[in-house]
Design a protein around this motif. Sequence first.
Motif, short mmCIF file in Angstrom:
data_model
loop_
_atom_site.label_atom_id
_atom_site.label_comp_id
_atom_site.label_asym_id
_atom_site.label_seq_id
_atom_site.Cartn_x
_atom_site.Cartn_y
_atom_site.Cartn_z
N ALA A 45 -70.91 73.56 -16.05
CA ALA A 45 -72.32 73.48 -16.45
C ALA A 45 -73.13 72.62 -15.49
O ALA A 45 -74.35 72.78 -15.38
CB ALA A 45 -72.43 72.95 -17.87
N HIS A 46 -72.46 71.69 -14.82
CA HIS A 46 -73.17 70.79 -13.90
C HIS A 46 -73.25 71.43 -12.52
O HIS A 46 -72.23 71.69 -11.88
CB HIS A 46 -72.45 69.45 -13.82
CG HIS A 46 -73.07 68.51 -12.83
ND1 HIS A 46 -74.37 68.03 -12.96
CD2 HIS A 46 -72.58 67.96 -11.68
CE1 HIS A 46 -74.64 67.23 -11.94
NE2 HIS A 46 -73.58 67.18 -11.15
N MET A 47 -74.47 71.64 -12.04
CA MET A 47 -74.70 72.29 -10.75
C MET A 47 -75.06 71.31 -9.65
O MET A 47 -75.50 71.70 -8.57
CB MET A 47 -75.80 73.34 -10.90
CG MET A 47 -75.43 74.51 -11.79
SD MET A 47 -74.05 75.47 -11.13
CE MET A 47 -74.78 76.12 -9.63
N GLY A 48 -74.90 70.02 -9.90
CA GLY A 48 -75.24 69.03 -8.89
C GLY A 48 -76.71 68.68 -8.91
O GLY A 48 -77.47 69.11 -9.79
N ARG A 62 -76.21 63.26 -14.83
CA ARG A 62 -76.07 64.68 -15.17
C ARG A 62 -77.05 65.04 -16.29
O ARG A 62 -77.12 64.37 -17.31
CB ARG A 62 -74.66 65.01 -15.62
CG ARG A 62 -73.61 64.88 -14.53
CD ARG A 62 -72.22 65.15 -15.09
NE ARG A 62 -71.16 64.92 -14.12
CZ ARG A 62 -69.86 64.98 -14.40
NH1 ARG A 62 -69.47 65.28 -15.65
NH2 ARG A 62 -68.96 64.75 -13.46
N GLY A 63 -77.80 66.10 -16.06
CA GLY A 63 -78.76 66.55 -17.06
C GLY A 63 -80.07 65.78 -17.04
O GLY A 63 -80.97 66.08 -17.83
N GLY A 83 -72.93 63.87 -8.55
CA GLY A 83 -72.57 63.72 -9.95
C GLY A 83 -71.14 64.13 -10.24
O GLY A 83 -70.81 64.53 -11.35
N ALA A 84 -70.27 64.03 -9.22
CA ALA A 84 -68.88 64.45 -9.36
C ALA A 84 -67.95 63.24 -9.51
O ALA A 84 -68.26 62.15 -9.02
CB ALA A 84 -68.45 65.28 -8.15
N PHE A 98 -80.67 57.66 -4.33
CA PHE A 98 -82.10 57.89 -4.32
C PHE A 98 -82.32 59.27 -4.92
O PHE A 98 -81.77 60.25 -4.43
CB PHE A 98 -82.63 57.82 -2.89
CG PHE A 98 -84.09 58.15 -2.74
CD1 PHE A 98 -85.06 57.28 -3.25
CD2 PHE A 98 -84.50 59.30 -2.11
CE1 PHE A 98 -86.41 57.57 -3.11
CE2 PHE A 98 -85.85 59.60 -1.96
CZ PHE A 98 -86.80 58.74 -2.47
N PHE A 99 -83.11 59.35 -5.99
CA PHE A 99 -83.17 60.62 -6.71
C PHE A 99 -84.52 60.81 -7.39
O PHE A 99 -85.29 59.85 -7.57
CB PHE A 99 -82.05 60.72 -7.74
CG PHE A 99 -82.06 59.64 -8.80
CD1 PHE A 99 -82.67 59.86 -10.03
CD2 PHE A 99 -81.45 58.42 -8.58
CE1 PHE A 99 -82.68 58.88 -11.01
CE2 PHE A 99 -81.45 57.43 -9.56
CZ PHE A 99 -82.07 57.66 -10.77
N SER A 100 -84.78 62.05 -7.75
CA SER A 100 -85.99 62.38 -8.51
C SER A 100 -85.61 62.72 -9.93
O SER A 100 -84.61 63.40 -10.18
CB SER A 100 -86.74 63.55 -7.85
OG SER A 100 -86.11 64.78 -8.14
N ALA A 101 -86.39 62.22 -10.87
CA ALA A 101 -86.16 62.49 -12.29
C ALA A 101 -87.43 62.14 -13.06
O ALA A 101 -88.17 61.23 -12.68
CB ALA A 101 -84.99 61.66 -12.82
N PRO A 102 -87.71 62.84 -14.14
CA PRO A 102 -88.89 62.51 -14.95
C PRO A 102 -88.76 61.09 -15.51
O PRO A 102 -87.66 60.60 -15.78
CB PRO A 102 -88.85 63.56 -16.07
CG PRO A 102 -87.99 64.66 -15.55
CD PRO A 102 -86.99 64.01 -14.65
#
Length: 361
Positions: A149-152, A232-233, A84-85, A304-308
């Motif tokens: 605030a963004h921790m990756g 992000r978020g 996310g950078a 490829f990511f996990s998210a609600p």
Amino acid sequence: MTAEFEFIERCFREPFSGLRAKHAGLLPVGIGDDCAALELPKGERLWVSTDTLVAGIHWFDGHRLDDVGFKALASNLSDLAAAGATPVAFTLNLAVPSTAFTQLPDLAQGLLEAATQYDCPLVGGDTTRMVTGGPLTLSITVFGRSSLAHMGFLRSSAQVGDGLWVSGLPGLARLGLLLEYQRRGQLSAVLPEAEHPQFNAFLSKVPEHITQTAHDRLHRPAPRLALGVALRGKAHACLDLSDGLSGDAQHIARQSQCQLILNEDALEALWSKALGQAYTDGLADIHGWWLQQVLIGGDDYELFFSAPETASMATLASEYDLTCVGEVVQGQGVLLHNPLSGLRPVQSQSYDHFQPWASTP
């Protein structure tokens, strides 16, 4: 001026000077001094990733070096996307054999094209001569930025209940790789001869624009930088598909101490959508074979990511061509779900640089 520094001036310092000047506030010192300087605004975090590419391992001997240069930077930038950078700059180290010296301007041109396209200036590096007979080798380190605030999206951060999402069309680069080996008469090096009929049957139904896109994806990947920022978020765990979905998914399952279930129907639907009726009718007998190729194929550089599965994710899915292909549950490992046969384990078959030495103590 020595031959080395004349080369640096001609191929790197001068061509990249405009891009660095554009970001002078972030990059007060660049090529030409012992160190570069990065000056991030207060309240921002620095992200760093590095990678090494070697002729004969990461690209064919004789391959176009402008494509090699483009891919070298783009694949590194994909790591920033997965964090996310936003790109800030990169450094380049080169170990050059005499046989490759005259082609280095092509390599530099490919790097410049990628740097310009993704707004990432070159700020330094090193050059050295490779021993006689050794391969051209390049190492790139990329630097990115985000707010504090963004921790990756750490691989250890997937949560039970998350959906599993993928961007684009995973497997395209695998198709490109198979086509490249076939063109060179070396298909058996990456595909057992017993599977050549399936590949030929699959290829007979693939439209020309898909094969061209597969070629482009293999040689000039597109890091999903804008998507990384948009996540992000929203996303929890994320990585880029560099070594293959089957192995990359294992990284998240292992580090998050959970189980990932991939939906076979969802993965097949991606290719059904891309190929249309030909996939549904003409390739029904080899769907399982091609799904296996999708799982083991690397170099896609999709996220490829996990998210609600929320309304905001549905909006992003439409904007960034995202597909939910599974879920995170309690347990271990990675499973593939088939609506008829149920669940089965997915074995990691991703590329492994050290696999030939695996039996060595």
